[in-house]
Enzyme design. Structure first.
Site, PDB file in Angstrom:
ATOM      1  N   GLU A 130     -29.752  -7.214 -68.820  1.00 16.48           N
ATOM      2  CA  GLU A 130     -28.572  -6.677 -68.149  1.00 16.48           C
ATOM      3  C   GLU A 130     -27.289  -7.304 -68.687  1.00 16.48           C
ATOM      4  O   GLU A 130     -26.231  -6.696 -68.664  1.00 16.48           O
ATOM      5  CB  GLU A 130     -28.703  -6.945 -66.642  1.00 16.48           C
ATOM      6  CG  GLU A 130     -28.360  -5.736 -65.801  1.00 16.48           C
ATOM      7  CD  GLU A 130     -28.743  -5.923 -64.342  1.00 16.48           C
ATOM      8  OE1 GLU A 130     -29.847  -5.500 -63.979  1.00 16.48           O
ATOM      9  OE2 GLU A 130     -27.944  -6.487 -63.579  1.00 16.48           O
ATOM     10  N   HIS A 143     -55.298 -11.562 -74.865  1.00 17.41           N
ATOM     11  CA  HIS A 143     -56.374 -10.580 -74.880  1.00 17.41           C
ATOM     12  C   HIS A 143     -55.853  -9.200 -74.515  1.00 17.41           C
ATOM     13  O   HIS A 143     -56.616  -8.336 -74.070  1.00 17.41           O
ATOM     14  CB  HIS A 143     -57.480 -11.030 -73.922  1.00 17.41           C
ATOM     15  CG  HIS A 143     -58.008 -12.378 -74.293  1.00 17.41           C
ATOM     16  ND1 HIS A 143     -59.074 -12.554 -75.138  1.00 17.41           N
ATOM     17  CD2 HIS A 143     -57.558 -13.625 -73.996  1.00 17.41           C
ATOM     18  CE1 HIS A 143     -59.285 -13.858 -75.315  1.00 17.41           C
ATOM     19  NE2 HIS A 143     -58.373 -14.527 -74.640  1.00 17.41           N
ATOM     20  N   LYS A 193     -26.660   3.468 -59.726  1.00 18.05           N
ATOM     21  CA  LYS A 193     -26.429   3.415 -58.276  1.00 18.05           C
ATOM     22  C   LYS A 193     -25.640   4.648 -57.830  1.00 18.05           C
ATOM     23  O   LYS A 193     -25.949   5.277 -56.818  1.00 18.05           O
ATOM     24  CB  LYS A 193     -25.650   2.142 -57.900  1.00 18.05           C
ATOM     25  CG  LYS A 193     -26.477   0.847 -57.983  1.00 18.05           C
ATOM     26  CD  LYS A 193     -25.695  -0.347 -57.448  1.00 18.05           C
ATOM     27  CE  LYS A 193     -26.476  -1.639 -57.570  1.00 18.05           C
ATOM     28  NZ  LYS A 193     -25.815  -2.820 -57.030  1.00 18.05           N
TER      29      LYS A 193
END
Ligand code: PA5
Length: 473
Positions: free
Chosen positions: A299, A328, A442
Site C-alpha cells: 500500500e 513443499h 471505498k
C-alpha cells in the site's frame, strides 16, 4: 505492567546472498552498484529525516510519544471482566494487532485453559464474510465479550457494519446501558462517524494520533490496546522500537539496517527485475508479521504517480510464505520459475521452546539422523539449506535474524520495517503515506451500496457495467 527484560541484542540483516559474488552479476548487486545505491540511500535518509523533523512523520516518534499507562489501566480492567475480546477493524486497523498476537502469545492461544491464558480469547473480525460473522455471533456470549472497534476514518463500511451488528446484539441481549461496558472505540480524535457514535453513546475511546496512517499505527492504541488486553507487554514493544530508532539514526547502510533493507530491495526491483519480494519467516509466530508487512509494502509503494507528477506505476509485490511449510508448496517456483523474486527470510536464533525428536527407529539410517535432535535445529537447518540452495540457483535472498521472539525484538522488527518502507518511498520517489487506490475502492463500495453523496459514482459504475460485454462460461 512492569517491562520485562526483553530488548535483546539487535536484529541483524544478512544480505550476503544479494551480492553478485554469491548469485552472479545478472541477478546480484555488484560492489559498484551497491556503492551508487549508498548515495541514493543517503538521499532517502536525509529526506525522511527532514520530514520527521518537520513533524510530518509522527509514526516515527511513537516510541516516545505513546503513553502506555492509560492503555494498561483500561486493559487491566478488561482482562478481569471479559472472556472474549473481539477486534472489529480492517487493513491497518487489524493486521498490526494480529501480528502482535501471533508473535507474542502462544499458538492455539484461544484454546488454552483460561487459567493458563489469564486474558480474554481474541477474535479479529476483519471481513464482512456473512458466514464468519454469523459463526462468531453463535459462539460468543455478549455478557462475557468486549468489542474493540477500530477505524481511523470512522467510516469504513466493513468495520462500521460489524459495529452495527455488535451494537444490536449488545442492546438486544443486555440492554442499551451495557454499551458503555462492552464497546470501546479507537478512532480519530474529532472526525468521523465513529467519533460521533462515541459521543452519542458515551463510549470509552482511544485516539489514533493525527498524521499516523493505518498501516503505520501498530504502536498506537490501534495495536497496543488489544495487545495489552491479551496480556502483551506493550512497554517492551515501545522500548524495542526506540532501540531500533537509535540504530537507524545514520544515513549509512552499514549501520542502519532499515536503510540497507530499503535500498537493497529498491535496487533488486529497479536494477535486477526482482519485482516480487517473498517474505518467508521460519517461525509460525512471525507469519502475522509477514501479512502485516505485505500491506505496509504494497500500500505504501504501489503508486501510479511519483511525488513530482510522473506516471511510474511503482512498487514491489510482497508475497508471504512460511518456512518450512512452503518449501513443499511454493519453493519449486522460487528455485526454477521466473527470476523475478528476492526472498527475505526471517530466522530466529533461540526459540522460546523446543521439542526433542525422540530416539526411536535407531535401526533405520534414513531416520536415525533425526533422533535426539531439536525441532529448532531442524527448522533452522532447513532455513539455511533453502537460503544456500536459492543462492546456488542464482536467486537473491537476504535474512532478517532475530536473537529471539519477545516484545522487545518484535518492537524492533516492526519499527525497522516501517522506516524501511518510508526510506523505500523516498527511493522510488513516491508518497508512501497515502493510498488513493484503497480510497477509490471505498468510494465504489459506498456508491454501490447507495450511500448518500455517491450517486454520481453509482451512475458511472452502472453505465460502465452496462457497456461491458460480459463473458461468463
Ligand atoms: O493503511 C491504511 O490507511 C488502510 O489500510 C486503512 O488502515 C484501512 O483502509 C482501514 O481504514 P480505517 O482505519 O479508516 O477503517
Amino acid at each position: 505492567m512492569a517491562a520485562k527484560k526483553n530488548v535483546v541484542g539487535g536484529i541483524k540483516l544478512d544480505y550476503t546472498n544479494m551480492m553478485s559474488d554469491a548469485v552472479g552479476a545478472k541477478d546480484g548487486l555488484t560492489a559498484n552498484q551497491l556503492k551508487s545505491g549508498e548515495k541514493q540511500a543517503a538521499g532517502a535518509f536525509a529526506s525522511v529525516s527532514a520530514q520527521r523533523k518537520a513533524g510530518k512523520l509522527p509514526f516515527m516518534d511513537l516510541p516516545y510519544t505513546m503513553s502506555a499507562g492509560p492503555i494498561e489501566k483500561y486493559a487491566a480492567g478488561a482482562r478481569r471482566k471479559f472472556e472474549n475480546l473481539v477486534v472489529l477493524g480492517i487493513g491497518g486497523s487489524a493486521l498490526g494487532m494480529t501480528a502482535l498476537q501471533t508473535a507474542l502469545n502462544p499458538a492455539h492461544y484461544n484454546l488454552l485453559d483460561a487459567s493458563k491464558r489469564r486474558a480474554p480469547r481474541l477474535f479479529v473480525e476483519d471481513n464482512v464474510d456473512p458466514e464468519r460473522i454469523a459463526a462468531m455471533l453463535d459462539l460468543l456470549d455478549p455478557k462475557k465479550t468486549l468489542f474493540n472497534v477500530i477505524t481511523k476514518s470512522g467510516g469504513t463500511a466493513e468495520t462500521m457494519s460489524a459495529l452495527m451488528i455488535a451494537r444490536d446484539m449488545i442492546v438486544k441481549k443486555l440492554g442499551k446501558s451495557a454499551l458503555k461496558e462492552h464497546l470501546v472505540a479507537t478512532t480519530d480524535i474529532k472526525q468521523g462517524n465513529l467519533r460521533a457514535i462515541v459521543d452519542r453513546e458515551g463510549l470509552s475511546s482511544f485516539v489514533v494520533p493525527d498524521g499516523v496512517g493505518g498501516r503505520f499505527s501498530v504502536l498506537t492504541a490501534v495495536g497496543l490496546l488489544p495487545a495489552a488486553i491479551v496480556g502483551i507487554d506493550i512497554r517492551g514493544l515501545l522500548s524495542g522500537a526506540a532501540a531500533m530508532d537509535k540504530r537507524c539514526s545514520s544515513g549509512s547502510i552499514s549501520s542502519n539496517p532499515a536503510l540497507a533493507g530499503a535500498v537493497l530491495h529498491f535496487l533488486m526491483d529497479t536494477a535486477k527485475g526482482k519485482n516480487i519480494q517473498v517474505m518467508m519467516p521460519y517461525a509460525n509466530a512471525l507469519g502475522g508479521v509477514a501479512d502485516w508487512f505485505a500491506q505496509l509494502w504494497a500500500e505504501s509503494l504501489g503508486k501510479k504517480h511519483s511525488t513530482d507528477g510522473r506516471t511510474v506505476c511503482a512498487g514491489q509485490t510482497p508475497v508471504k510464505a512460511i518456512g518450512a511449510t512452503d518449501q513443499h508448496s511454493q519453493l519449486q517456483l522460487y528455485m526454477e520459475g521466473p527470476a523475478d523474486k528476492a526472498v527475505t527470510f526471517m530466522r530466529v536464533e533461540k526459540f522460546r521452546r523446543t521439542v526433542k525428536i525422540p530416539k526411536v527407529y535407531a535401526d533405520m539410517p534414513g531416520l536415525a539422523y533425526l533422533a535426539g535432535r531439536g525441532m529448532d535445529e531442524l527448522l533452522n537447518a532447513e532455513q539455511k539449506a533453502t537460503e544456500l540452495a536459492l543462492a546456488a540457483a542464482r536467486r537473491p535472498n537476504c535474512s532478517i535474524i532475530l536473537p529471539e521472539i519477545n516484545a522487545g525484538s518484535v518492537g524492533q522488527l516492526l519499527y525497522m520495517l516501517e522506516i524501511q518502507t518510508a526510506y523505500a518511498g523516498a527511493l522510488y520517489g513516491v508518497n508512501a503515506f497515502d493510498q488513493p487506490g484503497v480510497e477509490s475502492g471505498k468510494v465504489s463500495t459506498y456508491a454501490l451500496m447507495g450511500r448518500p453523496g455517491y450517486e454520481k459514482q453509482r451512475a458511472e459504475i452502472e453505465k460502465a457495467a452496462k457497456a461491458m460485454k460480459r463473458r461468463v462460461v
